[in-house]
Design a protein around this motif. Structure first.
Motif, mmCIF file in Angstrom:
data_model
loop_
_atom_site.group_PDB
_atom_site.id
_atom_site.type_symbol
_atom_site.label_atom_id
_atom_site.label_comp_id
_atom_site.label_asym_id
_atom_site.label_seq_id
_atom_site.Cartn_x
_atom_site.Cartn_y
_atom_site.Cartn_z
ATOM 1 N N LEU A 183 -9.944 15.115 1.357
ATOM 2 C CA LEU A 183 -11.383 15.060 2.224
ATOM 3 C C LEU A 183 -11.846 16.392 2.239
ATOM 4 C CD1 LEU A 183 -10.155 12.546 4.832
ATOM 5 C CD2 LEU A 183 -11.511 12.045 2.987
ATOM 6 N N PRO A 184 -13.026 16.413 2.041
ATOM 7 C CA PRO A 184 -13.751 17.681 2.278
ATOM 8 C C PRO A 184 -14.079 18.001 3.718
ATOM 9 C CG PRO A 184 -15.358 15.939 1.988
ATOM 10 C CD PRO A 184 -14.021 15.409 1.983
ATOM 11 N N VAL A 185 -12.808 18.378 4.155
ATOM 12 C CA VAL A 185 -12.540 18.691 5.777
ATOM 13 C C VAL A 185 -11.679 19.823 5.968
ATOM 14 C CG1 VAL A 185 -13.578 16.354 6.727
ATOM 15 C CG2 VAL A 185 -10.771 17.161 6.496
ATOM 16 N N GLU A 186 -11.449 20.496 7.034
ATOM 17 C CA GLU A 186 -10.563 21.469 7.430
ATOM 18 C C GLU A 186 -9.179 20.751 7.260
ATOM 19 O OE1 GLU A 186 -10.601 25.392 10.300
ATOM 20 O OE2 GLU A 186 -10.952 23.482 11.209
ATOM 21 N N TYR A 187 -8.145 21.580 7.115
ATOM 22 C CA TYR A 187 -6.756 20.705 7.119
ATOM 23 C C TYR A 187 -5.712 21.645 7.872
ATOM 24 C CZ TYR A 187 -7.249 17.175 3.555
ATOM 25 O OH TYR A 187 -7.544 16.000 2.700
ATOM 26 N N PHE A 188 -4.804 20.885 8.703
ATOM 27 C CA PHE A 188 -4.016 21.778 9.578
ATOM 28 C C PHE A 188 -2.388 21.356 9.093
ATOM 29 C CE2 PHE A 188 -7.666 21.374 11.869
ATOM 30 C CZ PHE A 188 -7.881 22.644 12.307
ATOM 31 N N HIS A 189 -1.578 22.295 9.430
ATOM 32 C CA HIS A 189 -0.178 22.442 8.850
ATOM 33 C C HIS A 189 0.722 22.434 10.250
ATOM 34 C CE1 HIS A 189 3.355 24.635 7.088
ATOM 35 N NE2 HIS A 189 3.635 23.408 7.504
ATOM 36 N N VAL A 190 1.201 21.489 10.843
ATOM 37 C CA VAL A 190 2.087 21.257 11.741
ATOM 38 C C VAL A 190 3.626 21.379 11.513
ATOM 39 C CG1 VAL A 190 2.457 20.459 14.248
ATOM 40 C CG2 VAL A 190 0.201 20.290 13.135
ATOM 41 N N VAL A 191 4.506 21.889 12.161
ATOM 42 C CA VAL A 191 5.903 21.839 11.619
ATOM 43 C C VAL A 191 6.706 21.493 12.932
ATOM 44 C CG1 VAL A 191 7.973 23.074 10.889
ATOM 45 C CG2 VAL A 191 5.529 23.785 10.271
ATOM 46 N N PHE A 192 7.591 20.253 12.863
ATOM 47 C CA PHE A 192 8.233 19.983 13.897
ATOM 48 C C PHE A 192 9.876 20.190 13.427
ATOM 49 C CE2 PHE A 192 4.641 17.342 14.128
ATOM 50 C CZ PHE A 192 4.469 17.267 15.517
ATOM 51 N N THR A 193 10.498 20.902 14.466
ATOM 52 C CA THR A 193 11.898 21.320 14.088
ATOM 53 C C THR A 193 13.091 20.829 15.211
ATOM 54 O OG1 THR A 193 11.091 23.491 13.038
ATOM 55 C CG2 THR A 193 13.356 23.625 13.945
ATOM 56 N N LEU A 194 14.013 20.357 14.643
ATOM 57 C CA LEU A 194 15.218 19.832 15.526
ATOM 58 C C LEU A 194 15.802 21.099 16.052
ATOM 59 C CD1 LEU A 194 16.690 16.620 13.769
ATOM 60 C CD2 LEU A 194 15.011 16.775 15.841
ATOM 61 N N LYS A 198 15.030 19.528 28.978
ATOM 62 C CA LYS A 198 14.583 20.569 29.622
ATOM 63 C C LYS A 198 14.221 21.830 28.658
ATOM 64 C CE LYS A 198 16.317 19.584 34.113
ATOM 65 N NZ LYS A 198 16.972 20.029 35.245
ATOM 66 N N ALA A 199 14.836 21.755 27.394
ATOM 67 C CA ALA A 199 14.725 22.990 26.704
ATOM 68 C C ALA A 199 13.411 22.909 25.945
ATOM 69 C CB ALA A 199 15.806 22.998 25.502
ATOM 70 N N ASP A 200 12.853 24.045 25.547
ATOM 71 C CA ASP A 200 11.488 23.971 24.766
ATOM 72 C C ASP A 200 11.778 23.859 23.359
ATOM 73 O OD1 ASP A 200 9.901 24.728 26.963
ATOM 74 O OD2 ASP A 200 10.308 26.897 26.564
ATOM 75 N N TRP A 201 11.109 22.689 22.677
ATOM 76 C CA TRP A 201 11.436 22.365 21.419
ATOM 77 C C TRP A 201 10.258 23.012 20.580
ATOM 78 C CZ3 TRP A 201 13.832 17.060 19.955
ATOM 79 C CH2 TRP A 201 14.789 16.752 20.653
ATOM 80 N N VAL A 202 10.611 23.538 19.464
ATOM 81 C CA VAL A 202 10.015 24.187 18.360
ATOM 82 C C VAL A 202 8.794 23.492 17.853
ATOM 83 C CG1 VAL A 202 9.671 25.978 16.505
ATOM 84 C CG2 VAL A 202 11.674 26.174 18.150
ATOM 85 N N VAL A 203 7.716 23.415 18.081
ATOM 86 C CA VAL A 203 6.361 22.806 17.243
ATOM 87 C C VAL A 203 5.411 23.896 17.134
ATOM 88 C CG1 VAL A 203 4.909 20.940 17.179
ATOM 89 C CG2 VAL A 203 7.064 20.429 18.400
ATOM 90 N N TYR A 204 5.317 24.147 16.290
ATOM 91 C CA TYR A 204 4.273 24.997 15.810
ATOM 92 C C TYR A 204 2.786 24.759 14.974
ATOM 93 C CZ TYR A 204 6.793 27.127 11.867
ATOM 94 O OH TYR A 204 7.139 27.237 10.492
ATOM 95 N N ALA A 205 1.828 25.130 15.039
ATOM 96 C CA ALA A 205 0.854 24.837 14.204
ATOM 97 C C ALA A 205 0.373 26.149 13.332
ATOM 98 C CB ALA A 205 -0.428 24.341 14.966
ATOM 99 N N LYS A 206 0.285 26.035 11.987
ATOM 100 C CA LYS A 206 0.048 27.146 11.266
ATOM 101 C C LYS A 206 -1.456 27.165 11.053
ATOM 102 C CE LYS A 206 4.223 27.781 8.676
ATOM 103 N NZ LYS A 206 4.658 28.096 7.352
ATOM 104 N N PRO A 207 -2.034 28.514 10.832
ATOM 105 C CA PRO A 207 -3.540 28.617 10.460
ATOM 106 C C PRO A 207 -4.007 27.366 9.681
ATOM 107 C CG PRO A 207 -2.495 30.818 10.347
ATOM 108 C CD PRO A 207 -1.372 29.838 10.482
#
Length: 400
Positions: A91-102, A237-246
């Motif tokens: 699609l002619p829109v902006e795309y995002f990259h999200v990573v979910f880590t165990l 209670k731990a912080d789980w790694v989810v991050y969004a790349k540019p």
């Protein structure tokens, strides 16, 4: 790209038989099949064809590829074929990259329960994005996504995570308009992380209660419900790694990214440096280094290198690329067409395909020009696995 001087196949052919003997009874059938396929890839064992130049008569033999999804040599063609089919979805829109880590605490549980835990990783990450995006406080739209499972780090350690590529927006509740994200921002990662943590832990508890998880060695005690609950307690209670790349710049960048990520295996042949009966050396990227050169050389015992590679063999029939939301199989074509109408896009899918012609490896081999005179090559003979091509006037050369 030139052929690497050293390949995983070379290591398997030289040291695989000894590894299988030493680990007899400790390897599963998919792992044995992968080793066999990689060893036979692009050899006479799989058959092939003889091509001849129509100008100078030069002949060469090209052997068939194994097409195994874990084979480093076969993934370039597989990636091109997959991308050709996906172009019409852009699609002619902006795309995002999200990573979910165990978290690392799940690595061994995931290894012994690959289908169940990897499947839950896909489900929890997709549901997280769909739920948060549908919330009017954030986007208020139904989004679509393509998710790709990777199970390795750069050093081939077990590191399960999912890469998700998401168009920057979605359909309104009544599917009457396109709701776009704010420029450069998709969804808050802290909110995503908390919901992902809850959904995954709830799903894992359900799998345990249903008896769908197996535990071995010093993890055997986790078969007990109380011990399992105690094991999970700190992770709640731990912080789980989810991050969004540019965000990507546009559809072209999305294609370039996907072509690198969708069909990766644990290690590419181009990262290999040397191998003998004792040690395998390869390049790896140390992500702990924030600045400067991250590339280092790792040396592993040969058996450990093979073990790490086989750690990432997926269960038979398990899909490592999945689609959800408006990109889900069965509704994708209609939804993408609807969104294009809503966006009043001027570019048609057929135009995209024409601008980005892709072809498979076998077709590429057939059309390669003669290495002697650059004349056109034509297939003059095919032969099956185990067969030897009929004798023809030399010289000919073998093409890997």
């Amino acid at each position: 790209m030139p052929r690497p001087k050293l390949e995983v196949a070379d290591i398997f052919r030289a040291h695989g038989p000894a590894y299988r003997r030493e680990n007899a009874g400790h390897m599963n059938l998919p792992q044995l099949k992968v080793m066999s396929a990689v060893e036979a890839c692009r050899t006479a064992a799989l058959g092939g064809h003889v091509a001849a130049c129509t100008k100078c008569g030069h002949e060469h033999i090209a052997y068939n590829s194994c097409r195994n999804r874990h084979c480093p040599k076969c993934q370039e063609a597989a990636s091109r074929d997959w991308m050709a089919a996906r172009m019409e979805d852009l699609l002619p829109v902006e795309y995002f990259h999200v990573v979910f880590t165990l978290p690392a605490e799940f690595a061994r549980i995931a290894y012994w329960n690959k289908a169940a835990v990897y499947g839950l990783l896909f489900k929890a990450s997709a549901q997280t994005l769909l739920t948060i995006a549908a919330n009017p406080k954030h986007l208020g739209a139904k989004i679509g996504m393509t998710s790709v499972l990777h199970t390795w780090g750069s050093a081939m350690t077990h590191h399960p995570h999912v890469h998700v590529v998401v168009p920057g927006g979605g359909l309104s509740p009544g599917s009457t308009r396109w709701i776009g994200c704010r420029l450069g921002f998709f969804l808050p990662v802290k909110v995503l992380s908390r919901l992902f943590r809850r959904l995954f832990l709830e799903g894992l508890a359900k799998l345990h209660k249903a008896g769908k998880l197996e535990f071995f060695g010093n993890l055997s005690k986790l078969a007990d419900p109380e011990a399992f609950a105690t094991h999970l307690a700190p992770l709640r209670k731990a912080d789980w790694v989810v991050y969004a790349k540019p965000p990507f710049g546009g559809p072209e960048q999305v294609l370039a990214y996907l072509s690198r990520y969708t069909h990766r295996v644990a290690i590419s042949n181009h990262r290999l440096i040397s191998a003998d009966s004792d040690t395998v050396a390869f390049r790896w990227k140390d992500y702990r280094i924030k600045r400067g050169d991250r590339m280092k050389v790792m040396r592993l015992p040969t058996n450990e290198f093979i073990r790490r590679f086989l750690t990432h063999v997926l269960p038979s029939g398990f899909h490592r690329i999945r689609h959800a939301g408006f990109l889900a199989n069965g509704i994708r074509r209609d939804r993408v067409a609807m969104i294009r109408r809503l966006l009043d896009s001027a570019q048609e899918p057929d135009q995209v395909a024409q601008e980005n012609p892709l072809s498979g490896d076998d077709e590429e081999d057939q059309l390669q020009p003669c290495p002697k005179c650059v004349g056109p090559m034509r297939i003059i003979e095919t032969f099956l696995r185990g067969q030897i091509p009929k004798s023809r006037a030399p010289p000919w050369e073998e093409v890997a």
